[in-house]
Scaffold this motif. Sequence first.
Motif, PDB file in Angstrom:
ATOM      1  N   PRO A   1      11.204   1.579  -0.186  1.00 26.04           N
ATOM      2  CA  PRO A   1      10.975   1.119  -1.559  1.00 26.04           C
ATOM      3  C   PRO A   1      11.931   1.806  -2.534  1.00 26.04           C
ATOM      4  O   PRO A   1      12.315   2.968  -2.339  1.00 26.04           O
ATOM      5  CB  PRO A   1       9.523   1.504  -1.835  1.00 26.04           C
ATOM      6  CG  PRO A   1       8.887   1.592  -0.476  1.00 26.04           C
ATOM      7  CD  PRO A   1       9.969   2.124   0.421  1.00 26.04           C
ATOM      8  N   ASP A   2      12.306   1.094  -3.574  1.00 23.36           N
ATOM      9  CA  ASP A   2      13.116   1.677  -4.638  1.00 23.36           C
ATOM     10  C   ASP A   2      12.358   2.801  -5.336  1.00 23.36           C
ATOM     11  O   ASP A   2      12.967   3.756  -5.845  1.00 23.36           O
ATOM     12  CB  ASP A   2      13.494   0.606  -5.667  1.00 23.36           C
ATOM     13  CG  ASP A   2      14.347  -0.493  -5.066  1.00 23.36           C
ATOM     14  OD1 ASP A   2      13.785  -1.299  -4.281  1.00 23.36           O
ATOM     15  OD2 ASP A   2      15.551  -0.557  -5.355  1.00 23.36           O
ATOM     16  N   ARG A   3      11.054   2.666  -5.354  1.00 26.66           N
ATOM     17  CA  ARG A   3      10.231   3.680  -6.009  1.00 26.66           C
ATOM     18  C   ARG A   3       8.865   3.683  -5.344  1.00 26.66           C
ATOM     19  O   ARG A   3       8.288   2.607  -5.074  1.00 26.66           O
ATOM     20  CB  ARG A   3      10.105   3.373  -7.499  1.00 26.66           C
ATOM     21  CG  ARG A   3       9.504   4.505  -8.329  1.00 26.66           C
ATOM     22  CD  ARG A   3       9.396   4.131  -9.799  1.00 26.66           C
ATOM     23  NE  ARG A   3       9.054   5.312 -10.601  1.00 26.66           N
ATOM     24  CZ  ARG A   3       8.590   5.259 -11.844  1.00 26.66           C
ATOM     25  NH1 ARG A   3       8.432   4.082 -12.453  1.00 26.66           N
ATOM     26  NH2 ARG A   3       8.307   6.372 -12.502  1.00 26.66           N
ATOM     27  N   THR A   4       8.343   4.860  -5.073  1.00 23.72           N
ATOM     28  CA  THR A   4       6.987   5.013  -4.552  1.00 23.72           C
ATOM     29  C   THR A   4       6.245   6.015  -5.426  1.00 23.72           C
ATOM     30  O   THR A   4       6.735   7.128  -5.653  1.00 23.72           O
ATOM     31  CB  THR A   4       6.991   5.517  -3.104  1.00 23.72           C
ATOM     32  OG1 THR A   4       7.670   4.573  -2.270  1.00 23.72           O
ATOM     33  CG2 THR A   4       5.563   5.686  -2.598  1.00 23.72           C
ATOM     34  N   LEU A   5       5.091   5.613  -5.931  1.00 26.28           N
ATOM     35  CA  LEU A   5       4.266   6.489  -6.761  1.00 26.28           C
ATOM     36  C   LEU A   5       3.026   6.874  -5.975  1.00 26.28           C
ATOM     37  O   LEU A   5       2.315   6.011  -5.445  1.00 26.28           O
ATOM     38  CB  LEU A   5       3.860   5.784  -8.051  1.00 26.28           C
ATOM     39  CG  LEU A   5       5.011   5.303  -8.952  1.00 26.28           C
ATOM     40  CD1 LEU A   5       4.463   4.513 -10.142  1.00 26.28           C
ATOM     41  CD2 LEU A   5       5.841   6.480  -9.448  1.00 26.28           C
ATOM     42  N   ALA A   6       2.760   8.172  -5.886  1.00 28.95           N
ATOM     43  CA  ALA A   6       1.584   8.670  -5.176  1.00 28.95           C
ATOM     44  C   ALA A   6       1.362  10.113  -5.572  1.00 28.95           C
ATOM     45  O   ALA A   6       2.300  10.828  -5.945  1.00 28.95           O
ATOM     46  CB  ALA A   6       1.776   8.555  -3.667  1.00 28.95           C
ATOM     47  N   GLY A   7       0.104  10.548  -5.496  1.00 29.02           N
ATOM     48  CA  GLY A   7      -0.217  11.931  -5.807  1.00 29.02           C
ATOM     49  C   GLY A   7      -1.320  12.044  -6.830  1.00 29.02           C
ATOM     50  O   GLY A   7      -1.699  11.058  -7.487  1.00 29.02           O
ATOM     51  N   PRO A   8      -1.854  13.239  -7.011  1.00 28.08           N
ATOM     52  CA  PRO A   8      -3.015  13.423  -7.898  1.00 28.08           C
ATOM     53  C   PRO A   8      -2.752  13.051  -9.351  1.00 28.08           C
ATOM     54  O   PRO A   8      -3.670  12.583 -10.036  1.00 28.08           O
ATOM     55  CB  PRO A   8      -3.348  14.904  -7.743  1.00 28.08           C
ATOM     56  CG  PRO A   8      -2.124  15.535  -7.175  1.00 28.08           C
ATOM     57  CD  PRO A   8      -1.473  14.496  -6.335  1.00 28.08           C
ATOM     58  N   SER A   9      -1.539  13.268  -9.848  1.00 27.61           N
ATOM     59  CA  SER A   9      -1.251  12.942 -11.256  1.00 27.61           C
ATOM     60  C   SER A   9      -1.275  11.446 -11.519  1.00 27.61           C
ATOM     61  O   SER A   9      -1.511  10.998 -12.644  1.00 27.61           O
ATOM     62  CB  SER A   9       0.101  13.520 -11.668  1.00 27.61           C
ATOM     63  OG  SER A   9       0.098  14.922 -11.603  1.00 27.61           O
ATOM     64  N   THR A  10      -1.022  10.640 -10.487  1.00 26.94           N
ATOM     65  CA  THR A  10      -0.995   9.177 -10.672  1.00 26.94           C
ATOM     66  C   THR A  10      -2.383   8.603 -10.887  1.00 26.94           C
ATOM     67  O   THR A  10      -2.519   7.503 -11.419  1.00 26.94           O
ATOM     68  CB  THR A  10      -0.385   8.486  -9.442  1.00 26.94           C
ATOM     69  OG1 THR A  10      -1.267   8.639  -8.322  1.00 26.94           O
ATOM     70  CG2 THR A  10       0.993   9.045  -9.121  1.00 26.94           C
ATOM     71  N   LEU A  11      -3.419   9.316 -10.448  1.00 26.40           N
ATOM     72  CA  LEU A  11      -4.812   8.833 -10.466  1.00 26.40           C
ATOM     73  C   LEU A  11      -5.014   7.621  -9.570  1.00 26.40           C
ATOM     74  O   LEU A  11      -6.001   6.893  -9.702  1.00 26.40           O
ATOM     75  CB  LEU A  11      -5.264   8.511 -11.894  1.00 26.40           C
ATOM     76  CG  LEU A  11      -5.284   9.667 -12.889  1.00 26.40           C
ATOM     77  CD1 LEU A  11      -5.761   9.184 -14.252  1.00 26.40           C
ATOM     78  CD2 LEU A  11      -6.163  10.812 -12.389  1.00 26.40           C
ATOM     79  N   LEU A  12      -4.079   7.403  -8.637  1.00 22.82           N
ATOM     80  CA  LEU A  12      -4.175   6.257  -7.738  1.00 22.82           C
ATOM     81  C   LEU A  12      -5.073   6.600  -6.551  1.00 22.82           C
ATOM     82  O   LEU A  12      -4.761   7.491  -5.755  1.00 22.82           O
ATOM     83  CB  LEU A  12      -2.788   5.847  -7.244  1.00 22.82           C
ATOM     84  CG  LEU A  12      -1.843   5.278  -8.303  1.00 22.82           C
ATOM     85  CD1 LEU A  12      -0.425   5.193  -7.759  1.00 22.82           C
ATOM     86  CD2 LEU A  12      -2.318   3.908  -8.765  1.00 22.82           C
ATOM     87  N   GLY A  13      -6.199   5.886  -6.481  1.00 18.23           N
ATOM     88  CA  GLY A  13      -7.112   6.050  -5.352  1.00 18.23           C
ATOM     89  C   GLY A  13      -7.289   4.736  -4.635  1.00 18.23           C
ATOM     90  O   GLY A  13      -6.858   4.552  -3.498  1.00 18.23           O
TER      91      GLY A  13
END
Length: 635
Positions: free
Chosen positions: A223-235
Amino acid sequence: MHNGTDNKGQIDRLAPNLSVEATFQSSANEGIVLDLLGNLHAASDITASPSQFQVVHRASSRLDGAMSNLALDRTVAAPGSANLKGIAIAHRAGLIFAANVGGNSIEVYGTAAGDVATPLASTALPGNAWDLVYNESQDRAFLAMTNGTVLVIDNYVAGDFSAMNARTITPGDGMAVSNLHGIAYRADIDTLVVSDVGDAAVADDGKIYVISSASTAQGVVTPDRTLAGPSTLLGNPVDLILEGNRAFIAEKSNDALLVYNNIFAGESGDVAPSRVVDSVKPEALVRDATVPLGADVSDIDDTRIAIEGVLVTSNPPLMGEPDVVVLDTDLSAITRSFTVGGSLESVSVNQLGDVYLTADDAATPSTGMLAVINRLGVARDGGMFSLSRDRMVSGTNTGLVSPKGFDVADELGLVLVTDNGDPAVKVFGAQAGGNVAPLYTTPLSVAPWDLDYDPDSDTLYVALVNGTVAVFDDYSADRGTGGPDRIIVPTIGGMPVATPTNLHGIVYVADRRALIVSDVGSGANGTDGKLYVIERADRADGNTPVAISIDDGDNNAVGNTQLGNPVDIAWDGASLYVAEKSQKQVLRFDNLFDSAGGDVTPDASFAQNNPESVVLLPDYLAPMRDDDGLLQSNP
C-alpha cells in the motif's frame, strides 16, 4: 447508520461540522446508499435470514425524530440472501449491489423493486465480501473481502455480473489476521482506500490501506500508505467514505467517527486522525448524493432542453404487440418497446428514469393500481415487467378504483393521482410500494381525468370531465382542504364551451402562465376532439376565454386536426404531443402559442394502436454518478 444494542437502525444526518442535524429511526441496520433524489436504500439483517432492504423516502430532508412510515417508505424483499452488509448503487442502470456475507455472493436487485422482489442476478464469489464500491462509468466493481483481499471485477454489468475473470489485490503489510470491511474509490486518481478490522473481537488492531493504480493492480501489493496503531483509534473500522482528499471512518468498537483530512498523503504508521467525533456503534456512512433537479417532465418549458424520445402507452395494443413504445421526436419510428401488461392508463417518469403508470386491474374489477418500472425512461428495450426490478402499488388499502392521470413531483417525492372511479386526487409517496394507503386524499365533487402540479407556485390544476378545471392553490400545504380555490370554466364567444365537453389532458405552462387542455367531447364520438389554450391561468376563476382553439368546427368530422378523442398531451416548450385514441395517432403540433387556431393540421403524426398516454423523455433523466462522488455526463 448505527447498529448497537440500543440504537439499531438509528440514522443520523450530520451537518458539515459533523453535528447531528436530525435523527431518523429506520427498520434497517447495515449498509446504506442514497439515490440522486435523496432516497436512502439500506440493507437489513435485523430479521432472520433472508435479509431485506428498506427504501427511506427523501432521507436527506426527513424531519428530526421521524419514524418509518409505510405510506412513504418501502420494504424490499431479498430472497436467497444470508446476511446483507455493504451495498452500492449503479445510478444510471438503476441497480443495487449487495454484499451477501454467509452466502459468498453479491446479490443484484433493481432500485425500484418492491416487497416481493426477486434477485436480478447473483454473483458467485470465492469468499465473502463485506462491502463493495462500483464505478459505473468504468463498469468496475471493487469488493472488500473478509479474507483480506480486494476482488476487482471489470465489465461487471456488461459481463452479466460474473466474477469468473476477477483480479485479486492483496495488501501486503505482513500481518496474519486481515478482514477487509469498508472500501472507497477515487476514480480521478485511480486510488482505493480500504479498512481492515483484523480480529473483530479486538478493539485496537484496525488498519487503513491506501492503494494506487487500483484499476490495474493485481497480486500482492505494498500500500502507498498504511495506518495502524493506538493513536489511530482504529479497532473495528467497519465502513469508510471519501470526500475529496478526506476520509470519514465508522469506528464501531471505539464508538467514533474518525476523520483524516488528507488520506492520500503523509506517513504510514501510528498517525492520529485529524478529528474524532463521538458516535455510538456506527455501522455505515454515505455522503449526500442529491444533485440539482431539472424540471419535472410535466413542467418542461425551456426549448433548449433536448428531448430524447416520446414514450406512449396503448390501451389495448394490437394482439401480441408491446403496450409501451418510445418514438423519436420526429414521430417517424419506434426506437424502443416494452411490455407491462394490464389495462394501462396514464404515464409519467421521474428524474431517475423510472416510469410510473396507472392501470386498471382486469382480474379485479373496480380496483386500480400504480406500476413503477425501473429505468424504463432510458433503457429496457424489448423487456417485460419483472419483480426483480419493478413494483406495484395495489390492493384495497390504496383506495384506487379507476386511476387515470397523475404527476410525479420529484422535489416533494410524491405522486399525485386522479381517481375517476372514486372522484378524488390521491397522493402517494413516490417510493411507496405494495398495498399501501395514500398519504392523503383530496375529494372532488366531479370526476377528474388528469392533473398537473406546478411546483414553483405549489398549485394543482385538475381537468374534470364536466369541461372545467379545478385549481388548488398552496396544495402541498393545504392538501385541498375545503375544496378547490378556483374553478376555471373555458368560454368561447363569451359562453361556456357547449356540451358535450370532457377535459382529459392538461399541462400548465409556467413561463406563459397558461393552461393547455384537451377536450374529448363525447367519448362515444371519435370525431369531436379539441385543444384549448387558456391564458392567465394562474389567477383565472370562473368563465375564462379560450385564447386558442384547435378545432375544425364540425363535431361529425375530424377535419385537418385529426382530433377525435385526444386523451393525453405533453409539452416540450414549443410543441404539443397528443395521444389521439380514436384516430389511432400520436400527433405533434408545433409553435402552438403562435397558432391562430381553427382546423390546424398537425406538423407530425405516427400511427399507433389506441394511444392512451404520452410523456416526453428529456436528456437529463438517470444521470450517472460514481461512488467517488464525481457526477458523470450521460453517455
